[in-house]
Design a protein around this motif. Sequence first.
Motif, PDB file in Angstrom:
ATOM      1  N   GLY A  35      49.081  40.074  38.255  1.00 29.85           N
ATOM      2  CA  GLY A  35      48.360  39.357  37.819  1.00 29.85           C
ATOM      3  C   GLY A  35      48.749  37.815  37.934  1.00 29.85           C
ATOM      4  N   VAL A  36      48.935  36.777  38.697  1.00 25.33           N
ATOM      5  CA  VAL A  36      49.265  35.534  39.033  1.00 25.33           C
ATOM      6  C   VAL A  36      48.257  34.422  38.502  1.00 25.33           C
ATOM      7  N   SER A  37      49.143  33.034  38.771  1.00 25.96           N
ATOM      8  CA  SER A  37      48.223  32.015  38.219  1.00 25.96           C
ATOM      9  C   SER A  37      46.787  31.633  39.798  1.00 25.96           C
ATOM     10  N   SER A  38      47.751  31.173  40.676  1.00 21.77           N
ATOM     11  CA  SER A  38      46.620  30.651  41.191  1.00 21.77           C
ATOM     12  C   SER A  38      47.101  30.706  42.387  1.00 21.77           C
ATOM     13  N   ILE A  39      46.217  30.588  43.979  1.00 19.46           N
ATOM     14  CA  ILE A  39      46.933  30.470  45.355  1.00 19.46           C
ATOM     15  C   ILE A  39      47.264  28.661  45.395  1.00 19.46           C
ATOM     16  N   SER A  40      47.066  28.107  44.446  1.00 21.36           N
ATOM     17  CA  SER A  40      47.446  26.458  44.335  1.00 21.36           C
ATOM     18  C   SER A  40      49.092  26.826  43.794  1.00 21.36           C
ATOM     19  N   ASP A  41      49.291  27.218  43.236  1.00 23.83           N
ATOM     20  CA  ASP A  41      50.937  27.245  42.775  1.00 23.83           C
ATOM     21  C   ASP A  41      51.898  27.820  43.655  1.00 23.83           C
ATOM     22  N   LYS A  75      47.587  50.765  45.545  1.00 24.36           N
ATOM     23  CA  LYS A  75      46.417  51.383  44.813  1.00 24.36           C
ATOM     24  C   LYS A  75      46.092  50.953  43.417  1.00 24.36           C
ATOM     25  N   LYS A  76      46.763  49.519  43.038  1.00 25.73           N
ATOM     26  CA  LYS A  76      47.438  48.727  41.732  1.00 25.73           C
ATOM     27  C   LYS A  76      46.534  47.108  41.437  1.00 25.73           C
ATOM     28  N   ILE A  77      46.051  47.065  40.417  1.00 25.91           N
ATOM     29  CA  ILE A  77      45.625  45.707  40.377  1.00 25.91           C
ATOM     30  C   ILE A  77      46.010  44.763  40.820  1.00 25.91           C
ATOM     31  N   PHE A  78      45.314  43.556  42.103  1.00 26.59           N
ATOM     32  CA  PHE A  78      45.585  42.352  41.634  1.00 26.59           C
ATOM     33  C   PHE A  78      44.528  41.537  40.952  1.00 26.59           C
ATOM     34  N   ALA A  79      45.357  40.527  40.768  1.00 25.00           N
ATOM     35  CA  ALA A  79      44.108  40.016  39.769  1.00 25.00           C
ATOM     36  C   ALA A  79      44.399  38.165  39.705  1.00 25.00           C
ATOM     37  N   ILE A  80      43.848  37.729  40.143  1.00 28.79           N
ATOM     38  CA  ILE A  80      44.037  35.767  40.061  1.00 28.79           C
ATOM     39  C   ILE A  80      43.229  35.076  39.586  1.00 28.79           C
ATOM     40  N   HIS A  81      43.667  34.208  38.713  1.00 28.31           N
ATOM     41  CA  HIS A  81      43.004  32.633  38.352  1.00 28.31           C
ATOM     42  C   HIS A  81      42.377  32.373  39.967  1.00 28.31           C
ATOM     43  N   ALA A  82      41.045  32.037  39.441  1.00 30.66           N
ATOM     44  CA  ALA A  82      40.643  30.663  40.686  1.00 30.66           C
ATOM     45  C   ALA A  82      39.578  29.634  40.211  1.00 30.66           C
ATOM     46  N   LEU A 114      42.916  37.761  49.960  1.00 34.24           N
ATOM     47  CA  LEU A 114      43.943  38.630  48.830  1.00 34.24           C
ATOM     48  C   LEU A 114      43.744  40.141  48.028  1.00 34.24           C
ATOM     49  N   LYS A 115      42.177  39.734  48.570  1.00 32.31           N
ATOM     50  CA  LYS A 115      40.819  41.355  48.058  1.00 32.31           C
ATOM     51  C   LYS A 115      41.400  41.557  47.081  1.00 32.31           C
ATOM     52  N   PRO A 116      41.246  40.144  45.890  1.00 32.39           N
ATOM     53  CA  PRO A 116      41.677  40.539  44.536  1.00 32.39           C
ATOM     54  C   PRO A 116      40.436  41.680  43.698  1.00 32.39           C
ATOM     55  N   SER A 117      41.107  42.369  42.550  1.00 33.72           N
ATOM     56  CA  SER A 117      40.455  43.694  41.684  1.00 33.72           C
ATOM     57  C   SER A 117      39.925  42.542  41.197  1.00 33.72           C
ATOM     58  N   PHE A 118      39.566  41.448  40.403  1.00 33.81           N
ATOM     59  CA  PHE A 118      38.734  40.644  40.262  1.00 33.81           C
ATOM     60  C   PHE A 118      39.689  39.438  39.905  1.00 33.81           C
ATOM     61  N   LEU A 119      38.326  38.449  39.696  1.00 35.39           N
ATOM     62  CA  LEU A 119      39.023  37.296  39.610  1.00 35.39           C
ATOM     63  C   LEU A 119      38.625  36.855  37.954  1.00 35.39           C
ATOM     64  N   ILE A 120      40.018  35.435  38.048  1.00 31.93           N
ATOM     65  CA  ILE A 120      39.274  34.274  36.678  1.00 31.93           C
ATOM     66  C   ILE A 120      39.179  33.068  36.632  1.00 31.93           C
ATOM     67  N   HIS A 121      37.996  32.824  35.949  1.00 31.29           N
ATOM     68  CA  HIS A 121      37.864  31.529  36.143  1.00 31.29           C
ATOM     69  C   HIS A 121      36.565  30.993  36.407  1.00 31.29           C
ATOM     70  N   MET A 122      36.482  30.304  38.090  1.00 39.39           N
ATOM     71  CA  MET A 122      35.770  29.971  38.492  1.00 39.39           C
ATOM     72  C   MET A 122      35.038  28.907  38.905  1.00 39.39           C
ATOM     73  N   SER A 123      35.828  28.698  37.181  1.00 38.73           N
ATOM     74  CA  SER A 123      34.807  27.877  36.155  1.00 38.73           C
ATOM     75  C   SER A 123      34.634  25.765  36.954  1.00 38.73           C
ATOM     76  N   SER A 124      34.862  26.290  37.510  1.00 39.19           N
ATOM     77  CA  SER A 124      35.256  24.523  38.495  1.00 39.19           C
ATOM     78  C   SER A 124      34.502  24.444  40.454  1.00 39.19           C
ATOM     79  N   ALA A 125      34.249  25.700  40.459  1.00 40.51           N
ATOM     80  CA  ALA A 125      33.017  26.903  41.760  1.00 40.51           C
ATOM     81  C   ALA A 125      32.331  26.160  42.266  1.00 40.51           C
ATOM     82  N   SER A 126      31.806  26.432  43.640  1.00 42.41           N
ATOM     83  CA  SER A 126      30.630  25.624  43.584  1.00 42.41           C
ATOM     84  C   SER A 126      29.452  26.821  43.797  1.00 42.41           C
ATOM     85  N   ARG A 127      28.051  26.281  43.662  1.00 46.45           N
ATOM     86  CA  ARG A 127      26.855  27.716  43.569  1.00 46.45           C
ATOM     87  C   ARG A 127      27.480  28.924  44.918  1.00 46.45           C
ATOM     88  N   ASP A 128      27.663  27.609  45.813  1.00 46.15           N
ATOM     89  CA  ASP A 128      28.406  28.619  46.803  1.00 46.15           C
ATOM     90  C   ASP A 128      28.940  29.872  47.075  1.00 46.15           C
TER      91      ASP A 128
END
Length: 275
Positions: free
Chosen positions: A119-125, A142-149, A163-177
């Motif tokens: 689980g990593v911080s973000s693509i920006s880092d 075949k393990k979990i890859f997760a990332i803040h976005a 990056l084919k993440p298993s799941f994402l964290i946050h998306m709190s500043s994402a657009s509706r699109d």
Amino acid sequence: MEILVNSHTHIGDAFIDIGDKNWKLDELVAPPHGFKHEMMRKASEGEIIEGMKKAISVMERCGTTHFIDFREGGVEGIKILKKAMGGSRLNAIILGRPLELRYDSEEVNGILRISDGIGVSSISDWDYEELKKVADHVNKKKKIFAIHASEAFREDIDAVLDLKPSFLIHMSSASRDDIEIVADENIPLVVCPRSNAFFGIRPDIESMLECGVSLLLGTDNAMISPPDIVEEMKFLMENFDVSREQVGEMVTANPRKCLNVSLGIQQSDGSKNMP
Ligand SMILES: [Zn+2]
């Protein structure tokens, strides 16, 4: 068996006292020089373990059965969490991360041997190409890859999803699109509304639900809010237009599906699937 899942924690920072300063997200948590990371480098193993044990007891007291922890500090960081877990009945799903912001295949193998994924911080880092190598390696195993976005600012969702993440964290500043794309791609998303609120951010959970994103709930950094998932559920119901039923799904059915059906993951103790 009834489950109650806290889908995003960083219990390794529970020992840190952040005082009452008005922190900006990057100065507090961004690797490698955010306050949290400086404190973790300086801390003794004993201090970190003591904080983790407190966090574990908070989770036990509120009835948590599983938690998904983003564990910093490479292979050693994972070993510290396993020590702190000694004797606990909680199921830890551990996502480690490389010590530095670069790909080292040996290190990734070492992390994956004793954890459930990365689980990593973000693509920006990260340098994107380095991060892509980490993600590809984890996915191949075949393990979990997760990332803040898109936590405090919008990030390129296509680059994140490549990056084919298993799941994402946050998306709190994402657009509706962006939210629609995540829904279309069927990528589960963990929201952490109390942590976002600490930084003055309001995730658009109503749109996420409207678009049909599979939402999970987490408490994020233990130094910001204790990992009490019941408090997080209350906060969510008090501050967002969500039903009790929807909140219930975020801590039971949705994480169960995310961890079992979508991934068929093996837990780090070798047992298959959640009960
Ligand atoms: Zn986080």
